[in-house]
Design a protein around this motif. Structure first.
Motif, mmCIF file in Angstrom:
data_model
loop_
_atom_site.group_PDB
_atom_site.id
_atom_site.type_symbol
_atom_site.label_atom_id
_atom_site.label_comp_id
_atom_site.label_asym_id
_atom_site.label_seq_id
_atom_site.Cartn_x
_atom_site.Cartn_y
_atom_site.Cartn_z
ATOM 1 N N PRO A 5 0.964 -1.379 -0.142
ATOM 2 C CA PRO A 5 0.101 -0.118 0.154
ATOM 3 C C PRO A 5 0.757 1.070 0.091
ATOM 4 N N ASP A 20 1.162 5.564 0.823
ATOM 5 C CA ASP A 20 0.740 6.799 1.408
ATOM 6 C C ASP A 20 -0.550 7.027 2.257
ATOM 7 N N GLN A 21 -0.785 7.475 1.216
ATOM 8 C CA GLN A 21 -2.613 7.380 0.379
ATOM 9 C C GLN A 21 -3.469 6.276 0.703
ATOM 10 N N ASP A 22 -3.253 5.687 0.419
ATOM 11 C CA ASP A 22 -4.288 4.169 0.956
ATOM 12 C C ASP A 22 -4.362 4.474 2.108
ATOM 13 N N GLU A 65 -5.131 6.443 4.101
ATOM 14 C CA GLU A 65 -5.701 7.638 4.399
ATOM 15 C C GLU A 65 -7.041 7.334 4.394
ATOM 16 N N ASP A 66 -6.956 6.510 2.964
ATOM 17 C CA ASP A 66 -9.152 6.408 3.003
ATOM 18 C C ASP A 66 -9.668 5.388 3.974
ATOM 19 N N GLU A 67 -10.204 5.501 4.390
ATOM 20 C CA GLU A 67 -11.999 5.254 5.793
ATOM 21 C C GLU A 67 -12.110 4.077 4.979
ATOM 22 N N ARG A 68 -12.137 4.123 3.815
ATOM 23 C CA ARG A 68 -12.487 2.768 3.512
ATOM 24 C C ARG A 68 -11.661 1.586 2.925
ATOM 25 N N PHE A 69 -10.421 2.048 2.618
ATOM 26 C CA PHE A 69 -8.986 1.083 2.336
ATOM 27 C C PHE A 69 -8.823 0.695 4.013
ATOM 28 N N LEU A 70 -8.864 1.310 4.888
ATOM 29 C CA LEU A 70 -8.516 0.723 6.870
ATOM 30 C C LEU A 70 -9.751 0.290 7.051
ATOM 31 N N GLU A 71 -10.789 0.386 6.320
ATOM 32 C CA GLU A 71 -11.903 -1.275 7.047
ATOM 33 C C GLU A 71 -11.650 -2.542 5.927
ATOM 34 N N TYR A 126 -8.578 -3.262 5.498
ATOM 35 C CA TYR A 126 -7.461 -3.183 5.937
ATOM 36 C C TYR A 126 -7.397 -4.611 7.091
#
Length: 283
Positions: free
Chosen positions: A64, A66-68, A70-76, A78
């Motif tokens: 991933p 760095d900008q990924d 910061e994405d809420e959808r990505f963190l869910e 992840y």
């Protein structure tokens, strides 16, 4: 570049990136083929909302950016990918390849050492105190004193379910040579356990270190050999069997005594009843 990354099967991929994280140093890299096998996913898929997306994330050939992060959808996704990988990891380390990897890491001391002084920095094995996610964090098990401790290394982000409760025992049974009693040299001397004293006198009610039964029967500076360990183990088994027989005999005696008391009580109750019947007949 570290030695592990040089021999990684996922160079630059999500798995290598995830395992290289400072908090994830206890984890090993799970094979892609193992992750893709539907049989290994049984019982896992139904626990997650973004299962397919999480699997795709795990199998990504790139890490991933760095900008990924910061994405809420990505963190869910992840978060679910982390837990899915952890549950697969808990199964993978029970395979021949997975256990071999963990064996090498254990021998290299990658999981840390026992904090108990008399274990002499013996290597420890990761263990989870619960099979369920988000219940308990990772702990470490010392094969020498057979106690569980908090790991000293930074592993705050590892869930105990990523290893499970059975892994240390499985590893020691799979590789018996890892057991401490098989690693002792003929001239090895056992360390005495700590015993609290006050001005040289033993303190009543204070036993000090938790001594194993085998260590209790070994004298100070007594040389440990395989033969006397087996003899001591046999003596311990005999003592336990003897204690069990004594307890069983005591229980039987108590039952007999209670039965005898009950019979006497019943007889005493019947006597007044018989006397009343005799009086009625006389009248």
């Amino acid at each position: 570049m570290s030695e592990e990354s040089q021999y990684s099967e996922h160079p630059g991929g999500w798995i290598e990136w995830f395992c290289a994280h400072e908090d994830h140093q206890f984890l090993c890299e799970v094979d892609d083929d193992y992750i893709c096998d539907p049989f290994n996913l049984i019982g896992i898929k139904g626990k997650f909302n973004f299962f397919n997306e999480a699997i795709n994330m795990i199998l990504q050939p790139t890490s991933p950016e760095d900008q990924d992060l910061e994405d809420e959808r990505f963190l869910e996704v992840y978060q679910e990918a982390s837990d899915i990988y952890g549950l697969l990891h808990a199964r993978f380390i029970f395979t021949s390849k997975g256990s071999a990897i963990m064996r090498e890491r254990y021998l290299q001391g990658k999981f840390g050492h026992c904090p108990r002084i008399y274990c002499e920095k013996h290597n420890v094995i990761p263990i989870g105190l619960c099979e369920d996610l988000k219940t308990a964090r990772i702990k470490v098990f010392c094969p020498r004193c057979e106690e569980v401790y908090m790991p000293k290394k930074k592993c705050a982000d590892i869930d105990g379910a990523y290893f499970g409760k059975s892994f240390p025992q499985f590893l020691l049974m799979t590789y018996p040579d890892l057991h401490p009693k098989f690693q002792l040299l003929p001239d090895t001397q056992i360390q005495v356990d700590f015993e609290p004293t006050l001005f040289g006198f033993k303190i009543a009610g204070k036993q000090g270190s938790k001594m194993k039964k085998i260590e209790q029967q070994l004298q100070y500076n007594h040389i440990i050999t395989q033969s006397n360990i087996q003899q001591i183990e046999q003596n311990i088994i005999k003592q336990e069997q003897k204690q069990y027989q004594i307890q069983k005999q005591q229980q039987q005696e108590q039952q007999d005594q209670q039965l005898h008391q009950q019979q006497q009580s019943d007889q005493n109750k019947e006597k007044p009843h018989k006397k009343k019947n005799k009086k009625k007949h006389k009248q």
